[in-house]
Scaffold this motif. Structure first.
Motif, mmCIF file in Angstrom:
data_model
loop_
_atom_site.group_PDB
_atom_site.id
_atom_site.type_symbol
_atom_site.label_atom_id
_atom_site.label_comp_id
_atom_site.label_asym_id
_atom_site.label_seq_id
_atom_site.Cartn_x
_atom_site.Cartn_y
_atom_site.Cartn_z
ATOM 1 N N ALA A 96 0.809 -1.219 0.000
ATOM 2 C CA ALA A 96 0.000 0.000 0.000
ATOM 3 C C ALA A 96 0.839 1.264 0.000
ATOM 4 N N ASP A 97 2.073 1.215 0.462
ATOM 5 C CA ASP A 97 2.884 2.426 0.578
ATOM 6 C C ASP A 97 2.873 3.306 -0.672
ATOM 7 N N PRO A 98 3.184 2.761 -1.862
ATOM 8 C CA PRO A 98 3.160 3.634 -3.036
ATOM 9 C C PRO A 98 1.764 4.171 -3.332
ATOM 10 N N ARG A 123 -7.106 -0.682 -12.487
ATOM 11 C CA ARG A 123 -6.024 -1.234 -11.660
ATOM 12 C C ARG A 123 -4.765 -1.444 -12.485
ATOM 13 N N ASP A 124 -4.934 -1.887 -13.731
ATOM 14 C CA ASP A 124 -3.766 -2.086 -14.598
ATOM 15 C C ASP A 124 -2.942 -0.800 -14.687
ATOM 16 N N LEU A 125 -3.587 0.285 -15.022
ATOM 17 C CA LEU A 125 -2.869 1.555 -15.164
ATOM 18 C C LEU A 125 -2.227 1.984 -13.855
ATOM 19 N N LEU A 128 0.686 -0.512 -12.876
ATOM 20 C CA LEU A 128 1.846 -0.413 -13.767
ATOM 21 C C LEU A 128 2.682 0.822 -13.446
ATOM 22 N N THR A 129 2.006 1.917 -13.150
ATOM 23 C CA THR A 129 2.751 3.160 -12.902
ATOM 24 C C THR A 129 3.193 3.303 -11.452
ATOM 25 N N VAL A 130 2.358 2.914 -10.508
ATOM 26 C CA VAL A 130 2.679 3.121 -9.093
ATOM 27 C C VAL A 130 3.507 1.976 -8.529
ATOM 28 N N TRP A 131 3.027 0.751 -8.659
ATOM 29 C CA TRP A 131 3.749 -0.390 -8.089
ATOM 30 C C TRP A 131 4.981 -0.738 -8.906
ATOM 31 N N TYR A 134 6.594 2.063 -13.926
ATOM 32 C CA TYR A 134 6.774 2.312 -15.352
ATOM 33 C C TYR A 134 6.268 3.706 -15.706
ATOM 34 N N PRO A 135 6.946 4.364 -16.648
ATOM 35 C CA PRO A 135 6.463 5.677 -17.091
ATOM 36 C C PRO A 135 5.134 5.540 -17.833
ATOM 37 N N THR A 136 4.436 6.638 -17.941
ATOM 38 C CA THR A 136 3.121 6.657 -18.589
ATOM 39 C C THR A 136 3.190 6.075 -20.001
ATOM 40 N N GLN A 137 4.269 6.375 -20.747
ATOM 41 C CA GLN A 137 4.380 5.866 -22.126
ATOM 42 C C GLN A 137 4.420 4.341 -22.153
ATOM 43 N N THR A 138 5.126 3.736 -21.216
ATOM 44 C CA THR A 138 5.193 2.270 -21.166
ATOM 45 C C THR A 138 3.834 1.701 -20.787
#
Length: 191
Positions: A96-98, A123-125, A128-131, A134-138
């Motif tokens: 949960a931290d991030p 949840r995917d988005l 992928l970015t928080v946990w 990955y950058p938004t483009q990836t």
């Protein structure tokens, strides 16, 4: 533009280069017991067809995570149960931290319960970015959206998670259910 096919040494290199990222992603989302078969299936699918047209490491990883995400959606119920269990048994802290930082929430339990109620695509988005970091483009390549659409969707998802976490926090005296007004899946109408 035609993609490449991964056979022989190229298939081994693809696996060696990306198995850890795919495994980490699926394990965090579903747990080891569900992730391991999906990691294998991801690579079987990858070497059975045409790969990405741009054969860079980042493009390969995005493509593989896209395959893994598609497979993961067959197990949305497992992920929802996992998130709810983390919230219920108090083991959510590291996961949960991030998310806490993302939505400025004060309770990992509230954030994990709220995350469990998000639509799988949302949840995917978020994950992928928080946990995964990955950058938004990836993330955009993984889910098949433009970078602009992904940025807009991420803003909406963060807002929704913040709202749902606040609703869960308010309802800590009782266990919220998916039918609570603030916890319906995104886009679901009330009856």
């Amino acid at each position: 533009m035609k993609g490449v096919f991964f056979t022989g040494p190229a298939a081994v290199r693809l696996y060696d280069d990306h198995v850890d990222a795919v495994h980490r992603y699926l394990t965090r989302r579903l747990g080891v017991e569900h992730a391991i078969p999906l990691v294998g299936e991801t690579f079987v699918i990858a070497v059975s067809g045409e790969g990405p047209p741009n054969n860079t490491a980042e493009m390969e990883r995005s493509w593989l995570l896209g395959i893994a995400t598609g497979l993961l959606h067959r197990h949305d119920d497992v992920e929802e149960e996992r998130l709810a269990a983390w919230a219920a048994d108090g083991t959510a802290r590291d996961a949960a931290d991030p998310l806490l930082e993302t939505v400025a929430a004060d309770s990992e339990t509230a954030v994990m319960r709220a995350a469990a109620t998000l639509r799988p695509d949302d949840r995917d988005l978020l994950f992928l970015t928080v946990w995964e970091g990955y950058p938004t483009q990836t993330a955009a390549r993984v889910v098949g959206l433009s970078t602009g659409a992904t940025s807009s969707a991420l803003k909406r998802v963060r807002r929704e998670l913040r709202k749902r976490a606040a609703t869960v926090s308010k309802n800590t005296k009782r266990s919220p259910t998916p039918d609570d007004p603030g916890l319906r899946p995104s886009g679901e109408e009330t009856s």
